[in-house]
Design an enzyme around this catalytic site. Structure first.
Site, PDB file in Angstrom:
ATOM      1  N   TYR A   1      -1.250   0.136  -1.217  1.00 57.30           N
ATOM      2  CA  TYR A   1      -1.342   1.552  -0.857  1.00 57.30           C
ATOM      3  C   TYR A   1      -0.132   2.340  -1.361  1.00 57.30           C
ATOM      4  CZ  TYR A   1      -1.017   5.784   1.932  1.00 57.30           C
ATOM      5  OH  TYR A   1      -0.870   7.092   2.311  1.00 57.30           O
TER       6      TYR A   1
ATOM      7  N   TYR B   1      -6.628  -4.034  -0.806  1.00 57.72           N
ATOM      8  CA  TYR B   1      -5.178  -3.814  -0.841  1.00 57.72           C
ATOM      9  C   TYR B   1      -4.631  -3.805   0.575  1.00 57.72           C
ATOM     10  CZ  TYR B   1      -6.234   1.043   0.435  1.00 57.72           C
ATOM     11  OH  TYR B   1      -6.679   2.167   1.074  1.00 57.72           O
ATOM     12  N   CYS B   2      -3.310  -3.981   0.673  1.00 53.10           N
ATOM     13  CA  CYS B   2      -2.582  -3.754   1.921  1.00 53.10           C
ATOM     14  C   CYS B   2      -1.516  -2.708   1.624  1.00 53.10           C
ATOM     15  CB  CYS B   2      -2.001  -5.052   2.479  1.00 53.10           C
ATOM     16  SG  CYS B   2      -0.811  -5.878   1.391  1.00 53.10           S
ATOM     17  N   PHE B   3      -0.415  -2.678   2.352  1.00 49.83           N
ATOM     18  CA  PHE B   3       0.537  -1.603   2.147  1.00 49.83           C
ATOM     19  C   PHE B   3       1.260  -1.721   0.805  1.00 49.83           C
ATOM     20  CE2 PHE B   3       4.746   0.436   2.723  1.00 49.83           C
ATOM     21  CZ  PHE B   3       4.282   1.728   2.838  1.00 49.83           C
TER      22      PHE B   3
END
Length: 369
Positions: free
Chosen positions: A125, A96-98
């Site tokens: 996130y 995942y990223c933000f």
């Protein structure tokens, strides 16, 4: 590696402690992350800042082009190798990223080009964090919370693993909860603490309305604070109370703050460990000087210095027992008695650790019938 679908089943991820590949920049990760996450960023902090500036000044297309320019060649290959190693080591994991957007899409695509199909967490996130914030409130409302209370040195943390279901708040906070409670390792961020707490309560809440035991704490554990919904619930929660004589409690404090903490300082600082240990305890004592009163502070401080000197001469630990006993009897015990008198929640049981562990097990069996 066979393809798995991207997911937004955040509950399943946390309940199963699924490994997570966090592609955010290091500064983002340091502000808040999850217990099973490992930070293998697409961009460093400086690279991300440069791309962000480019986006504001020249738009998305230019920012994406700059990102590909910064993460290219040997840099790209090194980061790809790290992601691939994580994926092979954790075939059940997700990345995942933000927000579950461009950065995680790029990492996923580069992995696919290398022959590794690795799924993403939809929403990233931000969605995972939102889920935990919401689940924390639901878990607190859905669980029967019973507090473990008792005077300082009663061994509340020692009782927790003997109970049917418990959450060690001090363990999550990496702090022993008292004026002297700092450890050598730093405390987690507030967000990391809340995330770990939310996950622990979520797992207990999965079994329906369960009784969960928590150590009775103030508003803060070191520099961390308890989330308001939990603090409000704890203020009226029933409790079980440890009742150990002063001599027993002196031994618990001795084990935790003299023997164990001393070993930690020696492991970290070698021959300088004992001096740093003494400085730490004297510094903690000084921070309580106003509450202790000047005369009592001076007396306890002198006893502590004498105890460390005797220990250095190989004369044992009795000197430490002297300052600990005085501090418990003249400072901590009156404070506990005053605070206990202000509490609203009933006392369900009172006794020693073994007695309360037996009581809790019997209560749990009775509720299952």
């Amino acid at each position: 590696m066979s393809a798995r679908a991207d997911t937004d089943d955040y509950r399943a991820l946390f309940l199963a402690a699924v490994p997570l590949l966090d592609t955010r920049a290091p500064a983002e990760f340091e502000r808040g992350a999850f217990p099973t996450a490992r930070n293998l960023p697409l961009m460093t902090d400086d690279e991300r800042a440069a791309v962000g500036t480019c986006y504001k000044q020249r738009g998305q297309a230019a920012a994406i082009a700059l990102g590909h320019e910064l993460v290219a060649g040997e840099v790209r290959e090194a980061r790809l190798a790290a992601w691939a190693a994580f994926a092979r080591a954790h075939p059940d994991g997700y990345l995942y990223c933000f927000r579950g957007g461009l950065r995680s899409e790029i990492v996923q695509r580069w992995l696919a080009e290398a022959g590794i199909a690795y799924p993403r967490v939809r929403g990233g996130y931000k969605a995972l964090r939102r889920f935990l914030i919401d689940s924390l409130a639901k878990s607190i409302a859905g669980l029967d919370i019973v507090l473990v209370s008792g005077r300082t040195g009663s061994g509340k943390t020692r009782l927790l693993p003997l109970l049917p279901r418990s959450v060690d708040l001090e363990g999550l906070a990496k702090h022993r909860g008292s004026t002297f409670g700092r450890l050598l390792e730093p405390q987690p961020t507030q967000i990391d603490f809340e995330n770990a707490l939310a996950i622990a309560l979520l797992r207990h809440a999965e079994g329906g309305r369960q009784t969960v035991y928590l150590e009775d704490e103030g508003h803060n554990i070191g520099r961390l604070y308890l989330p308001p919904p939990l603090r409000e619930r704890m203020a009226v929660a029933p409790r079980i109370e440890l009742d150990h004589p002063l001599a027993d409690r002196v031994e618990v404090v001795l084990e935790d703050y003299v023997i164990d903490l001393g070993e930690r300082f020696r492991a970290a600082a070698g021959d300088d460990g004992p001096a740093r240990h003494r400085e730490r305890l004297q510094g903690d004592l000084a921070r309580a000087r106003k509450r202790l009163g000047g005369e009592r502070y001076q007396a306890v401080s002198a006893l502590m210095d004498a105890a460390f000197a005797a220990q250095a001469r190989g004369e044992g630990l009795d000197g430490h027992r002297a300052w600990i006993a005085r501090l418990l009897a003249e400072y901590y015990d009156p404070m506990y008695d005053y605070q206990a008198a202000q509490r609203d929640g009933p006392v369900l049981a009172r006794g020693r650790r073994e007695e309360l562990a037996t009581w809790a097990a019997q209560r749990d069996r009775a509720h299952e019938q």
